[in-house]
Design a protein around this motif. Structure first.
Motif: not given
Length: 133
Positions: A85, A88-91
């Motif tokens: 993937r 993510r937004e948090t990463e």
């Protein structure tokens, strides 16, 4: 010059020399054949380092450190790719937007690696290749 000033200067010089040694180690490791920049997720944190293929092993060395032993060793045949993937937004603050996050399992442990597109292709090829006879 006072003794305290001399101590402060010596400590500052030692810190600068240590940082130079760490950066030189990283640069030398990345120049080695089969080496790639590789981040490993531990909990919610990403730890950066250098991965190096050596036969049936992918050895990962932390970016910050002076040790010569790998921090983690993945053995071909024991690693299962569960999926891939984007970050993510948090990463997004921790990983480049172009990174591919590879979710894996080895020896019953789940973990994630963050690598570039060409490194992902090489990683999957390495996993699928058979060990030398």
């Amino acid at each position: 010059m006072h003794t305290v000033d001399l101590v402060v200067v010596c400590v500052a010089v030692a810190l600068v020399l240590a940082m130079i040694a760490i950066l030189a180690r990283q640069r030398q490791m990345l120049r080695t054949m089969g080496a790639l920049p590789l981040a490993v997720q531990r909990g919610n944190r990403w730890l950066y380092g250098v991965g190096r293929y050596e036969g049936a092993e992918l050895r990962w060395y932390r970016a910050i450190g002076v040790g010569t032993r790998p921090s983690r060793v993945l053995r071909r045949g024991q690693v299962e790719v569960l999926g891939r993937r984007g970050p993510r937004e948090t990463e997004r603050g921790s990983l480049p937007p172009s990174a591919i996050v590879v979710e894996c399992r080895a020896d019953g442990e789940m973990f994630a690696l963050a690598i570039g597109e060409s490194a992902y292709t090489g990683f999957v090829s390495w996993l699928e290749s058979s060990a030398p006879a």
